[in-house]
Design a protein around this motif. Structure first.
Motif, PDB file in Angstrom:
ATOM      1  N   GLY A  62       2.062  11.460  -8.775  1.00  0.00           N
ATOM      2  CA  GLY A  62       1.380  11.812 -10.012  1.00  0.00           C
ATOM      3  C   GLY A  62       1.142  10.685 -10.993  1.00  0.00           C
ATOM      4  N   ALA A  63       1.190   9.438 -10.535  1.00  0.00           N
ATOM      5  CA  ALA A  63       0.840   8.332 -11.433  1.00  0.00           C
ATOM      6  C   ALA A  63      -0.608   8.499 -11.885  1.00  0.00           C
ATOM      7  CB  ALA A  63       1.012   6.993 -10.724  1.00  0.00           C
ATOM      8  N   ASN A  64      -0.858   8.177 -13.134  1.00  0.00           N
ATOM      9  CA  ASN A  64      -2.222   8.252 -13.645  1.00  0.00           C
ATOM     10  C   ASN A  64      -3.021   7.008 -13.308  1.00  0.00           C
ATOM     11  OD1 ASN A  64      -0.382   9.835 -15.730  1.00  0.00           O
ATOM     12  ND2 ASN A  64      -2.386  10.806 -15.596  1.00  0.00           N
ATOM     13  N   SER A  65      -2.314   5.899 -13.065  1.00  0.00           N
ATOM     14  CA  SER A  65      -2.976   4.654 -12.731  1.00  0.00           C
ATOM     15  C   SER A  65      -1.966   3.724 -12.078  1.00  0.00           C
ATOM     16  CB  SER A  65      -3.543   4.013 -14.010  1.00  0.00           C
ATOM     17  OG  SER A  65      -4.301   2.868 -13.717  1.00  0.00           O
ATOM     18  N   TYR A  66      -2.465   2.779 -11.310  1.00  0.00           N
ATOM     19  CA  TYR A  66      -1.629   1.792 -10.636  1.00  0.00           C
ATOM     20  C   TYR A  66      -2.277   0.447 -10.898  1.00  0.00           C
ATOM     21  CZ  TYR A  66       1.152  -0.277  -6.825  1.00  0.00           C
ATOM     22  OH  TYR A  66       2.023  -1.030  -6.081  1.00  0.00           O
ATOM     23  N   VAL A  67      -1.578  -0.422 -11.621  1.00  0.00           N
ATOM     24  CA  VAL A  67      -2.140  -1.706 -12.017  1.00  0.00           C
ATOM     25  C   VAL A  67      -1.266  -2.820 -11.462  1.00  0.00           C
ATOM     26  CG1 VAL A  67      -2.720  -3.178 -13.983  1.00  0.00           C
ATOM     27  CG2 VAL A  67      -3.098  -0.707 -14.129  1.00  0.00           C
TER      28      VAL A  67
ATOM     29  N   PRO B  20       0.806  -1.224   0.000  1.00  0.00           N
ATOM     30  CA  PRO B  20       0.000   0.000   0.000  1.00  0.00           C
ATOM     31  C   PRO B  20       0.840   1.275   0.000  1.00  0.00           C
ATOM     32  CG  PRO B  20      -0.851  -1.559   1.609  1.00  0.00           C
ATOM     33  CD  PRO B  20       0.457  -2.119   1.114  1.00  0.00           C
ATOM     34  N   GLY B  21       1.974   1.256   0.690  1.00  0.00           N
ATOM     35  CA  GLY B  21       2.826   2.447   0.728  1.00  0.00           C
ATOM     36  C   GLY B  21       3.332   2.830  -0.650  1.00  0.00           C
ATOM     37  N   GLU B  22       3.683   1.848  -1.463  1.00  0.00           N
ATOM     38  CA  GLU B  22       4.145   2.138  -2.823  1.00  0.00           C
ATOM     39  C   GLU B  22       3.003   2.668  -3.687  1.00  0.00           C
ATOM     40  OE1 GLU B  22       6.050  -1.457  -4.199  1.00  0.00           O
ATOM     41  OE2 GLU B  22       7.982  -0.821  -3.374  1.00  0.00           O
ATOM     42  N   GLN B  23       1.828   2.123  -3.499  1.00  0.00           N
ATOM     43  CA  GLN B  23       0.667   2.587  -4.252  1.00  0.00           C
ATOM     44  C   GLN B  23       0.353   4.044  -3.897  1.00  0.00           C
ATOM     45  OE1 GLN B  23      -2.906   0.351  -3.519  1.00  0.00           O
ATOM     46  NE2 GLN B  23      -3.906   1.134  -5.348  1.00  0.00           N
ATOM     47  N   ILE B  24       0.343   4.347  -2.627  1.00  0.00           N
ATOM     48  CA  ILE B  24       0.075   5.717  -2.190  1.00  0.00           C
ATOM     49  C   ILE B  24       1.147   6.662  -2.730  1.00  0.00           C
ATOM     50  CG2 ILE B  24       0.041   7.228  -0.146  1.00  0.00           C
ATOM     51  CD1 ILE B  24      -1.345   4.846   1.316  1.00  0.00           C
ATOM     52  N   GLU B  25       2.408   6.245  -2.634  1.00  0.00           N
ATOM     53  CA  GLU B  25       3.507   7.088  -3.121  1.00  0.00           C
ATOM     54  C   GLU B  25       3.406   7.309  -4.623  1.00  0.00           C
ATOM     55  OE1 GLU B  25       7.101   9.389  -2.608  1.00  0.00           O
ATOM     56  OE2 GLU B  25       5.321   8.919  -1.445  1.00  0.00           O
ATOM     57  N   ALA B  26       3.043   6.272  -5.370  1.00  0.00           N
ATOM     58  CA  ALA B  26       2.900   6.415  -6.821  1.00  0.00           C
ATOM     59  C   ALA B  26       1.839   7.462  -7.157  1.00  0.00           C
ATOM     60  CB  ALA B  26       2.551   5.067  -7.459  1.00  0.00           C
ATOM     61  N   TYR B  27       0.706   7.391  -6.492  1.00  0.00           N
ATOM     62  CA  TYR B  27      -0.340   8.384  -6.751  1.00  0.00           C
ATOM     63  C   TYR B  27       0.075   9.771  -6.263  1.00  0.00           C
ATOM     64  CZ  TYR B  27      -3.776   5.104  -8.533  1.00  0.00           C
ATOM     65  OH  TYR B  27      -4.442   4.200  -9.310  1.00  0.00           O
ATOM     66  N   ARG B  28       0.741   9.832  -5.129  1.00  0.00           N
ATOM     67  CA  ARG B  28       1.199  11.129  -4.614  1.00  0.00           C
ATOM     68  C   ARG B  28       2.160  11.801  -5.590  1.00  0.00           C
ATOM     69  NH1 ARG B  28       5.055  13.664  -2.321  1.00  0.00           N
ATOM     70  NH2 ARG B  28       6.532  11.962  -2.246  1.00  0.00           N
TER      71      ARG B  28
END
Length: 158
Positions: free
Chosen positions: A109-114, A99-107
């Motif tokens: 500016g990732a457009n999507s996380y798959v 979850p930490g990597e997912q949150i960081e990716a969105y923080r």
């Protein structure tokens, strides 16, 4: 042929093959550029031999998080910091379920996380959906509105 190309940044050779195969089936002849680590991605986008027109032709970047040399989150941070690429769609495609990597990716500016499915047919279906959306449904800014000179040109090559 789609007017946009796809940049795949993936270090696992098996995932590279599966991704390219699925994207070729899903896109209408889009060029697929495969790089194996984060430093190669930074060099492609910002290095002294980078091609600004090639960057403008990108429709989407599909990038793993756990990459050698420079990880995907750092590449994403660099992409978002530059006016030449901060508009570029970036999809983190990863086996990581942290979850930490997912949150960081969105923080960052990732457009999507798959999350990469383990099942081959499901993986292929995910890649088809991604290619269809980012290359055929999504609309990018007109190239003439995008700056062509990175501020950090040459700094990240290593």
């Amino acid at each position: 042929m789609d007017e946009y190309s796809i940049l795949v940044v993936e270090d696992n050779p098996d995932d590279q093959v599966l991704t390219v195969r699925a994207l070729k089936q899903a896109s209408n002849g889009s060029e697929i550029i495969v790089l194996e680590d984060g430093q190669q991605a930074i060099d492609f986008l910002f290095g002294p031999n980078s091609d600004p027109d090639a960057v403008l032709r990108l429709g989407v970047v599909l990038m793993d998080i756990k990459l050698p040399r420079v990880n995907g989150l750092e590449v994403l941070r660099t992409i978002r910091a530059e006016p030449t690429t901060n508009w570029l769609p970036v999809v983190m495609v990863t086996s990581s379920d942290e979850p930490g990597e997912q949150i960081e990716a969105y923080r960052l500016g990732a457009n999507s996380y798959v999350r990469k499915p383990v099942d081959f047919s499901e993986f292929t279906n995910h890649m088809r959906i991604l290619a269809s959306y980012w290359l055929q449904v999504n609309r990018l800014p007109p190239p003439e509105l995008v700056p062509k000179t990175p501020q950090t040109k040459g700094i990240f090559s290593g």
